[in-house]
Motif scaffolding. Structure first.
Motif, PDB file in Angstrom:
ATOM      1  N   VAL A  77      33.986 -52.046  35.166  1.00 45.65           N
ATOM      2  CA  VAL A  77      34.170 -50.702  34.604  1.00 45.65           C
ATOM      3  C   VAL A  77      35.328 -49.985  35.289  1.00 45.65           C
ATOM      4  O   VAL A  77      36.157 -49.331  34.639  1.00 45.65           O
ATOM      5  N   LEU A  78      35.417 -50.105  36.600  1.00 39.29           N
ATOM      6  CA  LEU A  78      36.485 -49.435  37.349  1.00 39.29           C
ATOM      7  C   LEU A  78      37.866 -49.969  36.996  1.00 39.29           C
ATOM      8  O   LEU A  78      38.874 -49.261  37.148  1.00 39.29           O
ATOM      9  N   LEU A  79      37.935 -51.203  36.520  1.00 40.43           N
ATOM     10  CA  LEU A  79      39.223 -51.811  36.201  1.00 40.43           C
ATOM     11  C   LEU A  79      39.748 -51.418  34.821  1.00 40.43           C
ATOM     12  O   LEU A  79      40.939 -51.609  34.537  1.00 40.43           O
ATOM     13  N   LEU A  80      38.914 -50.883  33.954  1.00 38.84           N
ATOM     14  CA  LEU A  80      39.319 -50.652  32.574  1.00 38.84           C
ATOM     15  C   LEU A  80      40.345 -49.534  32.383  1.00 38.84           C
ATOM     16  O   LEU A  80      41.216 -49.644  31.523  1.00 38.84           O
ATOM     17  N   PRO A  81      40.284 -48.407  33.123  1.00 38.40           N
ATOM     18  CA  PRO A  81      41.299 -47.367  32.915  1.00 38.40           C
ATOM     19  C   PRO A  81      42.706 -47.869  33.181  1.00 38.40           C
ATOM     20  O   PRO A  81      42.919 -48.771  34.001  1.00 38.40           O
TER      21      PRO A  81
END
Length: 383
Positions: free
Chosen positions: A370-374
């Motif tokens: 999730v943290l990698l998606l932006p």
């Protein structure tokens, strides 16, 4: 890092060294190839053809299984060292002279934390291929050819690096396309002879993994165990799998879940690309996200898979965001070793703290995805 890996390897129990099924398989395959036997046609191997160049060098230098295992561990340690150098150089390119120590330290400490599998599985060679791809993406231009070639070799060694190809195509148009052509050429150099010489047996080696059940360390399995939705653990296809209860339903969901996670990752990468061309940081970020999407959705999540993240996650961002990503990755590495091998018996028997440790580890991997998606910030050294 080399000292830490050597110390960890020296204290491994015999079950993880001399009695390891994986290391014995590597040794048998290398010896068969040196006897002139044709892979897939004359002897079955469950791995893609790119694995064989990794298995053979230790067999050329040693006699017997014990010597082979020691030489193989040294080979994998050197592969990790080369990957560490590439990660440090890529980080310096992306984030400046002060930006490389954290990514490099994360890679080194992550490898040490994963000592039970770091040099006893050939995934270190896959990590090197991903590190070379990240290095090529960081420098751009003609170096994207290196990135494509590295991903091509990684794909024929263990398939999963092919998931990083979309990230490469989104970096820069011209060079990325040429990199994709090199990817196809390198992959074909290994795959075509294997198909022509091995025929149906080569295709059977690919189908072998499709027949596997729900591995006890997968995300779906960790949720099932926590909910009491499985009845027994059996050893099949070289791994422990869950059986009974809701296992068949969870197994059926792994494919659509994997496709959904990959689709969401592709959407996030495309939206980021529309804002600005993805550079080296964008490649590392979304390559890691694609790999994590596969790991989380798949029915198999072996501990050595976490090695694939070491060359990518530390390069995904700088500053505070990068530090948070690195800390999350290191926590996942530590928990992976806590699960296997330190509390593996408890996991298999359903006793605390095995299931709880696995559930937290998988939750951290999901949080990391999730943290990698932006979209990443624009890195230094990128025009």
């Amino acid at each position: 890092m080399l000292w830490g890996l050597a110390a960890g390897f020296s204290r491994l129990p015999s079950g993880l060294r001399e009695e390891s099924n994986d290391l014995a398989l590597y040794h048998r395959s290398a010896e068969a190839l040196l006897r002139g036997e044709v892979p897939y046609r004359d002897f079955f191997i469950e791995y893609p053809p790119g694995s064989l160049p990794v298995f053979v060098p230790p067999a050329l230098l040693t006699d017997g299984l014990f010597g082979y295992i020691t030489a193989f561990a040294a080979e994998m340690a050197l592969a990790l060292l080369a990957a560490l150098v590439l990660v440090a150089l890529a980080a310096r390119r992306l984030y400046g002279p002060a930006g490389w120590p954290v990514p490099a330290a994360t890679f080194a400490f992550g490898a040490i934390l994963l000592y039970p599998v770091a040099v006893t599985r050939y995934d270190a060679a896959v990590a090197l291929a991903l590190a070379a791809a990240a290095f090529g993406a960081a420098f751009g231009g003609r170096w994207l050819l290196l990135a494509g070639g590295a991903l091509g070799f990684g794909a024929v060694a263990k398939l999963v690096p092919a998931l990083a190809l979309p990230s490469l195509l989104l970096t820069r148009r011209g060079g990325a396309v040429r990199g994709a052509v090199v990817f196809a050429a390198v992959a074909g150099l290994f795959a075509v002879p294997a198909l022509l010489l091995g025929g149906g047996n080569f295709l059977e080696s690919l189908a072998y993994h499709a027949q596997r059940g729900l591995q006890v360390e997968s995300l779906a399995a960790s949720v099932l165990v926590a909910l009491g939705g499985a009845r027994e653990v059996v050893f099949e296809y070289g791994a422990f799998e869950l059986r009974g209860g809701w296992t068949s339903k969870a197994l059926a969901l792994t494919t659509p879940l994997t496709l959904a996670l990959l689709g969401l990752t592709a959407l996030a990468a495309w939206r980021a690309r529309r804002r600005t061309p993805l550079g080296g940081a964008g490649f590392a970020r979304y390559a890691a996200a694609f790999v994590l999407a596969f790991m989380l959705g798949s029915k198999v999540l072996s501990p050595q898979y976490v090695l694939w993240l070491l060359p990518l996650v530390p390069l995904a961002a700088g500053g505070f965001t990068g530090g948070a990503l690195c800390a999350t990755l290191l926590a996942a590495c530590w928990l992976t070793t806590q699960v296997f091998p330190l509390h593996y018996e408890e996991l298999l028997s359903g006793r605390s703290p095995g299931p709880e440790l696995l559930l937290v580890r998988n939750a951290l991997l999901a949080a990391l995805w999730v943290l990698l998606l932006p979209a990443p910030a624009r890195e230094k050294g990128e025009g």
